[in-house]
Write a protein that holds these residues in place. Structure first.
Motif, PDB file in Angstrom:
ATOM      1  N   PRO A  36      10.396  -5.897  11.336  1.00  0.00           N
ATOM      2  CA  PRO A  36       9.820  -5.867   9.992  1.00  0.00           C
ATOM      3  C   PRO A  36       9.907  -4.483   9.353  1.00  0.00           C
ATOM      4  O   PRO A  36      10.112  -3.475  10.026  1.00  0.00           O
ATOM      5  CB  PRO A  36       8.356  -6.255  10.229  1.00  0.00           C
ATOM      6  N   GLY A  37       9.700  -4.476   8.046  1.00  0.00           N
ATOM      7  CA  GLY A  37       9.550  -3.223   7.328  1.00  0.00           C
ATOM      8  C   GLY A  37       8.097  -2.801   7.376  1.00  0.00           C
ATOM      9  O   GLY A  37       7.195  -3.637   7.380  1.00  0.00           O
ATOM     10  N   PHE A  38       7.867  -1.496   7.428  1.00  0.00           N
ATOM     11  CA  PHE A  38       6.513  -0.950   7.482  1.00  0.00           C
ATOM     12  C   PHE A  38       6.201  -0.256   6.161  1.00  0.00           C
ATOM     13  O   PHE A  38       6.959   0.603   5.713  1.00  0.00           O
ATOM     14  CB  PHE A  38       6.386   0.047   8.640  1.00  0.00           C
ATOM     15  N   VAL A  39       5.084  -0.644   5.540  1.00  0.00           N
ATOM     16  CA  VAL A  39       4.687  -0.124   4.238  1.00  0.00           C
ATOM     17  C   VAL A  39       3.339   0.584   4.387  1.00  0.00           C
ATOM     18  O   VAL A  39       2.365  -0.026   4.834  1.00  0.00           O
ATOM     19  CB  VAL A  39       4.591  -1.259   3.196  1.00  0.00           C
ATOM     20  N   THR A  40       3.297   1.856   3.993  1.00  0.00           N
ATOM     21  CA  THR A  40       2.057   2.632   4.085  1.00  0.00           C
ATOM     22  C   THR A  40       1.213   2.480   2.827  1.00  0.00           C
ATOM     23  O   THR A  40       1.688   2.000   1.791  1.00  0.00           O
ATOM     24  CB  THR A  40       2.363   4.129   4.290  1.00  0.00           C
ATOM     25  N   HIS A  41      -0.020   2.943   2.925  1.00  0.00           N
ATOM     26  CA  HIS A  41      -0.894   2.958   1.750  1.00  0.00           C
ATOM     27  C   HIS A  41      -0.320   3.845   0.657  1.00  0.00           C
ATOM     28  O   HIS A  41      -0.453   3.529  -0.529  1.00  0.00           O
ATOM     29  CB  HIS A  41      -2.283   3.483   2.124  1.00  0.00           C
ATOM     30  N   ASP A  79      -2.544  -0.888   7.094  1.00  0.00           N
ATOM     31  CA  ASP A  79      -3.792  -1.584   7.392  1.00  0.00           C
ATOM     32  C   ASP A  79      -3.908  -2.739   6.413  1.00  0.00           C
ATOM     33  O   ASP A  79      -4.412  -2.575   5.307  1.00  0.00           O
ATOM     34  CB  ASP A  79      -4.983  -0.633   7.283  1.00  0.00           C
ATOM     35  N   GLY A  80      -3.399  -3.885   6.829  1.00  0.00           N
ATOM     36  CA  GLY A  80      -3.349  -5.050   5.955  1.00  0.00           C
ATOM     37  C   GLY A  80      -4.705  -5.477   5.434  1.00  0.00           C
ATOM     38  O   GLY A  80      -4.837  -5.895   4.279  1.00  0.00           O
ATOM     39  N   GLU A  81      -5.734  -5.354   6.257  1.00  0.00           N
ATOM     40  CA  GLU A  81      -7.084  -5.749   5.849  1.00  0.00           C
ATOM     41  C   GLU A  81      -7.564  -4.905   4.667  1.00  0.00           C
ATOM     42  O   GLU A  81      -8.121  -5.424   3.700  1.00  0.00           O
ATOM     43  CB  GLU A  81      -8.042  -5.594   7.034  1.00  0.00           C
ATOM     44  N   SER A  82      -7.310  -3.603   4.734  1.00  0.00           N
ATOM     45  CA  SER A  82      -7.707  -2.724   3.619  1.00  0.00           C
ATOM     46  C   SER A  82      -6.913  -3.030   2.358  1.00  0.00           C
ATOM     47  O   SER A  82      -7.441  -2.959   1.250  1.00  0.00           O
ATOM     48  CB  SER A  82      -7.510  -1.250   3.991  1.00  0.00           C
ATOM     49  N   VAL A  83      -5.654  -3.378   2.518  1.00  0.00           N
ATOM     50  CA  VAL A  83      -4.817  -3.694   1.358  1.00  0.00           C
ATOM     51  C   VAL A  83      -5.345  -4.949   0.665  1.00  0.00           C
ATOM     52  O   VAL A  83      -5.478  -4.983  -0.570  1.00  0.00           O
ATOM     53  CB  VAL A  83      -3.334  -3.861   1.757  1.00  0.00           C
ATOM     54  N   VAL A  84      -5.677  -5.966   1.436  1.00  0.00           N
ATOM     55  CA  VAL A  84      -6.207  -7.208   0.862  1.00  0.00           C
ATOM     56  C   VAL A  84      -7.544  -6.933   0.176  1.00  0.00           C
ATOM     57  O   VAL A  84      -7.802  -7.413  -0.937  1.00  0.00           O
ATOM     58  CB  VAL A  84      -6.342  -8.297   1.949  1.00  0.00           C
ATOM     59  N   ARG A  85      -8.386  -6.144   0.804  1.00  0.00           N
ATOM     60  CA  ARG A  85      -9.683  -5.785   0.211  1.00  0.00           C
ATOM     61  C   ARG A  85      -9.464  -4.990  -1.085  1.00  0.00           C
ATOM     62  O   ARG A  85     -10.126  -5.218  -2.089  1.00  0.00           O
ATOM     63  CB  ARG A  85     -10.510  -4.974   1.217  1.00  0.00           C
ATOM     64  N   ALA A  86      -8.520  -4.051  -1.063  1.00  0.00           N
ATOM     65  CA  ALA A  86      -8.216  -3.245  -2.246  1.00  0.00           C
ATOM     66  C   ALA A  86      -7.711  -4.120  -3.388  1.00  0.00           C
ATOM     67  O   ALA A  86      -8.077  -3.907  -4.554  1.00  0.00           O
ATOM     68  CB  ALA A  86      -7.193  -2.165  -1.909  1.00  0.00           C
ATOM     69  N   LEU A  87      -6.886  -5.087  -3.068  1.00  0.00           N
ATOM     70  CA  LEU A  87      -6.399  -6.014  -4.100  1.00  0.00           C
ATOM     71  C   LEU A  87      -7.562  -6.749  -4.764  1.00  0.00           C
ATOM     72  O   LEU A  87      -7.595  -6.895  -5.990  1.00  0.00           O
ATOM     73  CB  LEU A  87      -5.419  -7.024  -3.504  1.00  0.00           C
TER      74      LEU A  87
END
Length: 169
Positions: A36-41, A79-87
């Motif tokens: 996979p590709g890795f995407v940072t904050h 940190d996928g959880e933080s990204v979803v929360r941020a959205l």
């Protein structure tokens, strides 16, 4: 796993560069669940900023792009959880980058975030650092600054000295 820079994602999304767009799309098509590709904050914050400032794209469209990235199985996030929360926070009206800061802080148990940004303080419940009451104006004593070892144009902070830049430099 391979890191993906902001410009690769933006070329694919915006399709605004005849040379780089096909290369970006071809690269992204090589990503798999096993590689996979890795995407940072930082990449996500840059994507939002570039779309907003550089291309004047609406909040809804910017969040849609980020939501689409999150839904892509071939991408992993810092940190996928933080990204979803941020959205979710951004969809409620907060700035996406500020929301990402807030979500990351929450993950680490941070209860307060200090800011000068009134809007972020209002939307996210952060501590607004109010301006101090102005001190009475005094004539600067250049001799005292020289004898104390401090330049009148240098402010000392807990992380070192910072000399302000002038517009001419």
């Amino acid at each position: 796993m391979i890191g993906v820079d902001t410009n690769v994602i933006l070329r694919h999304v915006l399709r605004d560069d005849a040379e780089q767009t096909p290369r970006a799309t071809a690269f992204l098509n090589t990503l798999t669940r096993d590689r996979p590709g890795f995407v940072t904050h930082v990449v996500l914050a840059e994507i939002d900023w570039v779309l907003k400032r550089g291309y004047k794209i609406s909040r809804e469209a910017r969040l849609s792009v980020i939501r689409g990235l999150v839904a892509t199985r071939e991408l992993e996030f810092e940190d996928g959880e933080s990204v979803v929360r941020a959205l979710a926070m951004a969809e409620d009206g907060a700035d996406f980058a500020d929301s990402l800061i807030a979500a990351s802080a929450e993950l680490f148990g941070v209860r307060e975030v200090a800011t000068f940004d009134r809007r972020a303080a209002q939307r996210l419940g952060w501590q607004l650092l109010e301006p101090a009451a102005p001190e009475p104006r005094q004539r600067p004593d250049a001799d005292a600054a020289v004898h104390s070892g401090h330049s009148p144009n240098t402010s000392t902070t807990w992380f070192g000295s910072v000399k302000p830049c002038s517009a001419a430099t």
